[in-house]
Design a protein around this motif. Structure first.
Motif, PDB file in Angstrom:
ATOM      1  N   GLY A   7      -6.526   0.144 -12.628  1.00 41.23           N
ATOM      2  CA  GLY A   7      -5.581  -0.521 -11.757  1.00 41.23           C
ATOM      3  C   GLY A   7      -6.249  -1.590 -10.924  1.00 41.23           C
ATOM      4  N   SER A   8      -5.579  -1.977  -9.858  1.00 39.59           N
ATOM      5  CA  SER A   8      -6.038  -3.079  -9.022  1.00 39.59           C
ATOM      6  C   SER A   8      -6.920  -2.562  -7.883  1.00 39.59           C
ATOM      7  CB  SER A   8      -4.836  -3.831  -8.448  1.00 39.59           C
ATOM      8  OG  SER A   8      -5.257  -4.895  -7.625  1.00 39.59           O
ATOM      9  N   LEU A   9      -7.971  -3.300  -7.609  1.00 37.86           N
ATOM     10  CA  LEU A   9      -8.840  -3.001  -6.466  1.00 37.86           C
ATOM     11  C   LEU A   9      -8.769  -4.177  -5.510  1.00 37.86           C
ATOM     12  CD1 LEU A   9     -11.063  -1.276  -5.065  1.00 37.86           C
ATOM     13  CD2 LEU A   9     -12.731  -2.668  -6.318  1.00 37.86           C
ATOM     14  N   ARG A  10      -8.449  -3.896  -4.249  1.00 40.90           N
ATOM     15  CA  ARG A  10      -8.394  -4.935  -3.225  1.00 40.90           C
ATOM     16  C   ARG A  10      -9.688  -4.911  -2.421  1.00 40.90           C
ATOM     17  NH1 ARG A  10      -3.271  -5.299   0.295  1.00 40.90           N
ATOM     18  NH2 ARG A  10      -3.584  -7.534  -0.050  1.00 40.90           N
ATOM     19  N   THR A  11     -10.355  -6.046  -2.363  1.00 43.59           N
ATOM     20  CA  THR A  11     -11.607  -6.161  -1.615  1.00 43.59           C
ATOM     21  C   THR A  11     -11.564  -7.441  -0.779  1.00 43.59           C
ATOM     22  OG1 THR A  11     -12.758  -7.436  -3.336  1.00 43.59           O
ATOM     23  CG2 THR A  11     -12.873  -5.033  -3.476  1.00 43.59           C
ATOM     24  N   PHE A  12     -12.602  -7.646   0.034  1.00 44.99           N
ATOM     25  CA  PHE A  12     -12.649  -8.896   0.795  1.00 44.99           C
ATOM     26  C   PHE A  12     -12.940 -10.062  -0.134  1.00 44.99           C
ATOM     27  CE2 PHE A  12     -16.894  -6.879   1.692  1.00 44.99           C
ATOM     28  CZ  PHE A  12     -17.669  -7.735   0.923  1.00 44.99           C
ATOM     29  N   GLY A  13     -12.391 -11.217   0.220  1.00 45.09           N
ATOM     30  CA  GLY A  13     -12.621 -12.431  -0.542  1.00 45.09           C
ATOM     31  C   GLY A  13     -13.872 -13.146  -0.079  1.00 45.09           C
ATOM     32  N   SER A  14     -13.942 -14.439  -0.335  1.00 46.52           N
ATOM     33  CA  SER A  14     -15.108 -15.231   0.074  1.00 46.52           C
ATOM     34  C   SER A  14     -14.771 -16.041   1.316  1.00 46.52           C
ATOM     35  CB  SER A  14     -15.531 -16.185  -1.044  1.00 46.52           C
ATOM     36  OG  SER A  14     -16.575 -17.040  -0.579  1.00 46.52           O
ATOM     37  N   LEU A  66     -12.260   4.633  -7.838  1.00 47.57           N
ATOM     38  CA  LEU A  66     -11.095   4.368  -8.673  1.00 47.57           C
ATOM     39  C   LEU A  66     -11.076   5.409  -9.784  1.00 47.57           C
ATOM     40  CD1 LEU A  66     -11.381   0.494  -9.120  1.00 47.57           C
ATOM     41  CD2 LEU A  66      -9.876   1.721  -7.567  1.00 47.57           C
ATOM     42  N   GLU A  67      -9.937   6.016 -10.003  1.00 49.80           N
ATOM     43  CA  GLU A  67      -9.824   7.096 -10.984  1.00 49.80           C
ATOM     44  C   GLU A  67      -8.939   6.676 -12.152  1.00 49.80           C
ATOM     45  OE1 GLU A  67     -11.472   9.878 -10.536  1.00 49.80           O
ATOM     46  OE2 GLU A  67     -11.904   9.912  -8.373  1.00 49.80           O
ATOM     47  N   ARG A  68      -9.256   7.200 -13.319  1.00 49.60           N
ATOM     48  CA  ARG A  68      -8.344   7.061 -14.459  1.00 49.60           C
ATOM     49  C   ARG A  68      -8.488   8.298 -15.337  1.00 49.60           C
ATOM     50  NH1 ARG A  68     -10.957   2.356 -18.411  1.00 49.60           N
ATOM     51  NH2 ARG A  68     -12.940   3.399 -18.817  1.00 49.60           N
ATOM     52  N   ASP A  69      -7.471   8.600 -16.089  1.00 45.59           N
ATOM     53  CA  ASP A  69      -7.467   9.801 -16.922  1.00 45.59           C
ATOM     54  C   ASP A  69      -8.508   9.692 -18.028  1.00 45.59           C
ATOM     55  OD1 ASP A  69      -5.427  10.829 -15.442  1.00 45.59           O
ATOM     56  OD2 ASP A  69      -3.839  10.124 -16.790  1.00 45.59           O
ATOM     57  N   GLY A  70      -9.261  10.769 -18.216  1.00 47.90           N
ATOM     58  CA  GLY A  70     -10.180  10.855 -19.333  1.00 47.90           C
ATOM     59  C   GLY A  70     -11.383   9.949 -19.247  1.00 47.90           C
ATOM     60  N   ALA A  71     -11.722   9.498 -18.062  1.00 46.38           N
ATOM     61  CA  ALA A  71     -12.876   8.599 -17.935  1.00 46.38           C
ATOM     62  C   ALA A  71     -13.554   8.828 -16.593  1.00 46.38           C
ATOM     63  CB  ALA A  71     -12.425   7.148 -18.055  1.00 46.38           C
ATOM     64  N   ASP A  72     -14.791   8.378 -16.508  1.00 45.52           N
ATOM     65  CA  ASP A  72     -15.520   8.480 -15.256  1.00 45.52           C
ATOM     66  C   ASP A  72     -14.862   7.603 -14.199  1.00 45.52           C
ATOM     67  OD1 ASP A  72     -17.371  10.160 -16.417  1.00 45.52           O
ATOM     68  OD2 ASP A  72     -18.737   8.538 -16.961  1.00 45.52           O
ATOM     69  N   ALA A  73     -14.999   8.024 -12.955  1.00 45.92           N
ATOM     70  CA  ALA A  73     -14.494   7.210 -11.848  1.00 45.92           C
ATOM     71  C   ALA A  73     -15.400   5.997 -11.658  1.00 45.92           C
ATOM     72  CB  ALA A  73     -14.448   8.054 -10.576  1.00 45.92           C
TER      73      ALA A  73
END
Length: 421
Positions: free
Chosen positions: A368-375, A70-77
């Motif tokens: 932003g949003s990260l989509r991953t598997f649920g439980s 995940l990327e954002r401006d001015g910060a580590d991924a």
């Protein structure tokens, strides 16, 4: 266990749902990295445990660098891979080689119910923080050790990865195209299986500790875990001397039960019982096809190698070749085991997956949003929390040392200056 007030205060640090999960109040110290271990403790966190992930301040879990990022401006991924296996955890940094780091871990253990580690056997002992020592600190501690080959036996000291377990647990030798070389299972099944067995062991041991006040060692081996996934291979060998070999997409004795091509891809079809075979003939076959082949009406007849290859399989291939996955599922999916073979994009969009809340969104501020598997565990009274986020490296160190362990702000700064945290 910690009380509700402290639990809520700690979990609010990470923006976590401090609702009444099944394991609410259980404190887990997570001294793990990569997958076998982090996944185990994450499942406990999903079920409501307060999980504190401990990482070295200069050498954190290296899956923090694994793609996708995940990327954002001015910060580590931020690694989506890391996030997927470390949600709902609080993060602290601690150098366990420093004398004060050992003291701090022992103070954490004194407040905890469970510790999970996945080092090579002997590593924690060499640090002076093995099971025997930590049992002295907290006699009710459940100490879960996940490793390649377990805490005993001639292989215990060997380094191992998931592939090591697939190779030595028998699974690799059985998987692959018929007549071809063995092929590893296309996911880290050894890591994942060990994590799941780790959860089972921890839950059993916590139950025992609650009744008796006595903790214990939970020893889970990846090799052992993989061996239990080999279906009938062990009993086939021990009773008949059969050593399973790769069979491609076929089952060793159940037929039809494999992959079949269709117009736009492939389907799995498992119409091997007499009931399902009759229904399939009526849906897909020519009129009277079931009655016209009385010698194919029993499972025993259809399981014969020659009969299957020369008559049954060609019949099924004819049924499916001119239809799409969707058409086949619409015709028969509610009546017989028939499923389209879906790629991950199709799975993520699958209405059944959506209905079961198995792809969830977690919001990472600035990313932003990260989509991953649920439980996959569904509990109607204490549902798992599957939308939590993973911590930044050491994000909650100061707060946990202050609120849970009672360090003063001055002591915390001294530890930080010394490189202990």
């Amino acid at each position: 266990m910690i009380d509700d007030e402290l639990r809520a205060r700690l979990e609010s640090l990470g923006g976590l749902d401090a609702g009444p999960g099944s394991l609410a109040g259980v404190v887990v110290i997570d001294v793990t990295r990569v997958v076998a271990g982090p996944y185990c403790s994450m499942i406990l966190a999903d079920l409501g445990a307060t999980v504190i992930k401990v990482e070295h301040p200069d050498d954190p879990d290296y899956t923090r660098t694994f793609p996708p990022m995940l990327e954002r401006d001015g910060a580590d991924a931020f690694s989506g891979f890391f996030a997927q296996y470390n949600r709902n955890k609080l993060g602290v940094t601690l150098n366990l080689r420093h004398p004060e780091g050992k003291v701090a871990l022992e103070r954490l253990v004194a407040q905890a119910d469970v510790l999970v580690e996945n080092f090579r056997p002997g590593t924690m002992d060499r640090l002076g923080l093995g099971h025997e020592r930590l049992r002295e600190v907290n006699p009710r501690l459940v100490y879960a050790a996940l490793s390649g080959y377990g805490q005993s036996g001639p292989y215990r000291g060997r380094p191992a990865y998931d592939n090591s377990a697939q190779a030595t647990g028998g699974l690799w030798s059985m998987n692959g195209p018929a007549g071809g070389p063995p092929t590893r299972v296309g996911t880290i099944i050894g890591d994942l299986a060990a994590s799941l067995y780790g959860v089972i062991g921890v839950l059993a041991a916590v139950r025992h500790a609650e009744r008796t006040g006595e903790g214990q060692l939970v020893d889970v081996s990846q090799q052992d875990s993989v061996l239990t996934l080999t279906e009938n291979a062990v009993v086939s060998y021990t009773t008949e001397g059969i050593v399973p070999e790769p069979l491609g997409n076929q089952h060793p004795f159940v037929r039809p039960y494999e992959l079949f091509a269709c117009q736009d891809g492939f389907v799995f079809f498992g119409g091997y019982t007499d009931k399902f075979w009759k229904i399939s003939c009526e849906i897909f076959g020519a009129p009277g096809e079931f009655d016209d082949n009385p010698d194919l009406q029993t499972m025993g007849a259809r399981f014969d190698d020659a009969v299957y290859a020369e008559r049954v399989k060609p019949m099924v291939e004819r049924w499916f070749s001119g239809r799409t996955k969707a058409e086949l599922e619409a015709l028969a999916g509610d009546l017989v085991p028939l499923s389209g073979v879906k790629d991950i994009a199709e799975v993520v969009a699958d209405p059944q997956i959506a209905a079961r809340d198995m792809v969830v969104d977690a919001e990472y501020a600035g990313y932003g949003s990260l989509r991953t598997f649920g439980s996959p565990v569904k509990l109607d009274r204490t549902p798992p929390r599957a939308r939590g986020i993973a911590p930044d490296t050491g994000e909650h160190t100061a707060a946990i040392f202050r609120d849970l362990l009672g360090y003063t702000p001055e002591e915390i700064e001294e530890l930080r200056a010394a490189g202990t945290i």
